[in-house]
Design an enzyme around this catalytic site. Sequence first.
Site, short mmCIF file in Angstrom:
data_model
loop_
_atom_site.label_atom_id
_atom_site.label_comp_id
_atom_site.label_asym_id
_atom_site.label_seq_id
_atom_site.Cartn_x
_atom_site.Cartn_y
_atom_site.Cartn_z
CB CYS A 113 -0.98 -0.05 1.18
SG CYS A 113 -2.32 1.12 1.05
CG HIS B 268 -3.35 -3.68 3.44
ND1 HIS B 268 -2.29 -3.04 4.06
CD2 HIS B 268 -4.07 -2.71 2.83
CE1 HIS B 268 -2.37 -1.73 3.82
NE2 HIS B 268 -3.45 -1.51 3.09
CD GLU C 94 -0.42 -5.54 5.79
OE1 GLU C 94 -0.59 -6.14 4.69
OE2 GLU C 94 -0.65 -4.32 5.93
#
Lengths: 236, 92
Positions: free
Chosen positions: A89, A206, A208
């Site tokens: 990002c 994302h 994560e």
Amino acid sequence: MAQLRTGVISFPGSNGDHDALSALEHDLSVEVRRVDYRETDLTELDAVVLPGGFSYGDALRCGAITRFSPVMEPLRSFAEAGKPVLGICNGFQILCEAHLLPGALLRNRTLKFHCFWTTIRIEQPATPWTSSLAAGDVLRLPVAHGEGAYYIEEHRLADLERNGQIVARYCTDDGTVSDEANRNGSVANIAAICNEQRNVVGIMPHPERATNELIGGSDGSRLLRGILQDALASAT
Amino acid sequence: MSEQSEAGRRWIIEAEIMPKQGVNDPQGDAVMSGLKSLSFDGARRVRVGKLIRVEVSASSEDDALDQGTRMCERLLANPVIEEFVVSAARIG
């Protein structure tokens, strides 16, 4: 195999750093430490993540100021040495502004901040971050961005295609790359790219934040696990 | 006037930064539809950019313009998506 040592860089305004630290430490059981943006030596690390967020408040352009942080010089050497770097990002935006990745990220075509789950299709598994996946794999990952529309000039897009630098594209749930799936308006549905050497990867969604079914999905671990697989492969 | 005070002259540099041709400008498109709804029917091709004003010391207009250009190249503009025009006006 020696323990893989990873680092997550915290810039002023990063907000995905703790998500990345937690994903690497708890979901992947990898050694990880927070790297301060003022640090000047990354040589003891094996892989580095630039997290999401709004570093320097996105002043001027996302990543434009961050690019001049002290840690960016050693990061450049780290990347040039062929070590794995992942920008998620805002991290992706920073890598583009620092010219470690080609192109730029523009305002979403909707002019809205996009915060929802999306699906991407893996195009290039031969990067340290996607090596546990196969071309055509579809991952469900969340996005959270206002400036996520990937842009590159047409002739340079042809270079990306030719060099296999397109790592993932936005797609429908069944893996079809369509305009409807391309909600932010990225050129060629691009959700993730890599540099020519393929060790530096930038991704808009994302991974994560999708490491456990408890938080809505675990496809992010499937992607991040690539770094383990890659380390194993290079150790043997 | 001494050389030193020449160099100490104050200038205002203005960098006008616009999205390059071919680069999507959804903000410009939104402004365009706003203008249409206000019945500015002749409005075409709206582009939204930014204007950055910087006060500098420079010995001449060329020096001021050169400083502004280097600022744009290094930080103020992103050549991948933006083009810029620099102008300078003396203020002291």
